[in-house]
Scaffold this motif. Structure first.
Motif, PDB file in Angstrom:
ATOM      1  N   ILE A  81       0.425  -1.173  -0.520  1.00  0.00           N
ATOM      2  CA  ILE A  81       0.274  -0.207   0.157  1.00  0.00           C
ATOM      3  C   ILE A  81       0.650   1.693   0.104  1.00  0.00           C
ATOM      4  O   ILE A  81       0.487   2.431  -0.353  1.00  0.00           O
ATOM      5  N   GLN A  82       1.989   0.898   0.762  1.00  0.00           N
ATOM      6  CA  GLN A  82       3.513   2.784   0.806  1.00  0.00           C
ATOM      7  C   GLN A  82       4.470   2.319  -0.208  1.00  0.00           C
ATOM      8  O   GLN A  82       4.954   1.059   0.515  1.00  0.00           O
ATOM      9  N   TYR A  83       4.727   3.164  -1.582  1.00  0.00           N
ATOM     10  CA  TYR A  83       5.836   2.640  -1.894  1.00  0.00           C
ATOM     11  C   TYR A  83       6.930   4.060  -1.434  1.00  0.00           C
ATOM     12  O   TYR A  83       6.374   5.277  -1.692  1.00  0.00           O
ATOM     13  N   THR A  84       8.190   3.335  -0.548  1.00  0.00           N
ATOM     14  CA  THR A  84       9.080   5.195  -0.659  1.00  0.00           C
ATOM     15  C   THR A  84      10.255   5.064  -1.247  1.00  0.00           C
ATOM     16  O   THR A  84      11.437   4.298  -1.123  1.00  0.00           O
ATOM     17  N   SER A  93       5.509  -0.966   2.142  1.00  0.00           N
ATOM     18  CA  SER A  93       5.194  -1.145   2.875  1.00  0.00           C
ATOM     19  C   SER A  93       3.108  -1.670   3.171  1.00  0.00           C
ATOM     20  O   SER A  93       2.855  -1.472   2.087  1.00  0.00           O
ATOM     21  N   THR A  99       7.534  -3.780   6.470  1.00  0.00           N
ATOM     22  CA  THR A  99       7.370  -3.165   5.340  1.00  0.00           C
ATOM     23  C   THR A  99       9.238  -3.520   4.968  1.00  0.00           C
ATOM     24  O   THR A  99       9.464  -4.693   5.635  1.00  0.00           O
ATOM     25  N   GLY A 236       1.035   1.696  -7.198  1.00  0.00           N
ATOM     26  CA  GLY A 236       2.649   1.697  -6.852  1.00  0.00           C
ATOM     27  C   GLY A 236       3.352   2.392  -7.785  1.00  0.00           C
ATOM     28  O   GLY A 236       4.087   3.661  -7.748  1.00  0.00           O
ATOM     29  N   GLN A 239       2.486   6.097  -6.830  1.00  0.00           N
ATOM     30  CA  GLN A 239       2.819   6.865  -5.948  1.00  0.00           C
ATOM     31  C   GLN A 239       4.590   7.019  -6.518  1.00  0.00           C
ATOM     32  O   GLN A 239       5.724   7.892  -5.539  1.00  0.00           O
TER      33      GLN A 239
END
Length: 303
Positions: A81-84, A93, A99, A236, A239
């Motif tokens: 759900i989260q790409y950093t 994450s 993560t 993704g 993001q």
């Protein structure tokens, strides 16, 4: 393990083939899969050597078993759900709160079709309401077949599907936007054109039997083609800042590279050719190219 060489988003044909290529290159790979392939309703898959006619589930089961025999590959049933972006790579994450980090990412989560507001359509999608004659046209050859489309798409589909059957009806589901020339060609090829609004699809366990129109008419059918709008199954690419094509696919080059360094993409999220063979090909290419990039980065020049 929290740190990987490559994280693959999506564990269907494209993701697993990318994983196999990387596993055979002895890379540490994490495949994150939500378990929602777009072909899960499809009863049989075709046009894939050695597996013609098998169910998508059967093909996926074999692919998963063969890919996961490589010890450096991990499959996680979860949803990213989260790409950093971080130093030397990326962090991903998941919805369960985990993560992970990796040097490269391969996006292979596919797309989600947006169903029309026609009762019965979603139940038939992938069974008798279909998108690709190369995948399913042979089984419905020479049968009464409908096309739900308008304008240029209706014209192109009518021309294409006429190769498999001459018993064709185009449903524009409202006033036709075909040009006069296109309409004349369609009618000259003995293809029926219906502009009335569609009320519903009649079906039995996903097998369409007729289209009911709002004017009360009922037209018997055995199959129905449609090209649906879609969205990316994962955000993704959005993001991470990847560019998209005009119609919404992730933009990639011949090496399956996106416009963001270190990020690759493969499968239905990148191409309108929605076939297992194409997904496998693009996934293998993404895996190979990600590995070559890792090699180039690690292979130090002589001093």
């Amino acid at each position: 393990m929290k740190d990987f060489d490559v994280i693959i988003i999506g564990g269907s044909s494209a993701g697993l083939s990318a994983g196999m290529a990387l596993g055979r290159a002895m890379r540490k790979v994490l495949i994150i899969d939500s378990g929602k392939p777009c072909n899960r309703q499809t009863p049989h898959s075709h046009n894939f050597f050695t597996r013609d006619g098998q169910t998508p589930h059967e093909i996926l089961t074999i692919a998963r078993e063969q890919t996961l025999k490589y010890p450096t590959i991990t499959l996680l049933h979860d949803e990213a759900i989260q790409y950093t972006p971080v130093t030397n790579g990326f962090e991903v994450s998941t919805i369960s709160g985990k993560t992970f980090s990796a040097k490269k990412i391969i996006l292979a989560a596919g797309i989600k079709d947006q169903m029309p507001d026609i009762p019965g359509f979603a139940e038939c999608w992938g069974i008798s309401a279909i998108h690709c004659p190369y995948c399913h046209g042979y089984e419905y050859g020479h049968q009464h077949t409908g096309i739900i489309a308008n304008g240029e798409m209706a014209f192109e589909l009518a021309k294409l599907i006429s190769n498999w059957t001459k018993e064709l009806t185009v449903f524009t589901n409202g006033k036709s936007t075909l040009t006069d020339a296109q309409q004349t060609i369609i009618l000259n090829n003995n293809i029926r054109l219906v502009e009335d609004k569609i009320e519903a699809l009649d079906h039995h366990n996903g097998q369409v039997t007729a289209i009911r129109l709002q004017n009360g008419a009922e037209i018997k059918l055995m199959a129905l083609y449609a090209r649906l709008p879609f969205v990316q199954h994962s955000d993704g690419a959005l993001q991470l800042g990847c560019q998209f094509t005009e119609v919404g696919y992730i933009q990639v080059d011949a090496k399956q590279k996106t416009t963001i360094p270190g990020v690759y993409a493969a499968g239905d999220s990148t191409s309108p050719i929605r076939a297992i063979a194409n997904a496998v090909n693009s996934g293998t290419m993404a895996g190979i190219m990600a590995n070559l990039e890792l090699i180039d980065e690690a292979f130090l020049p002589s001093r």
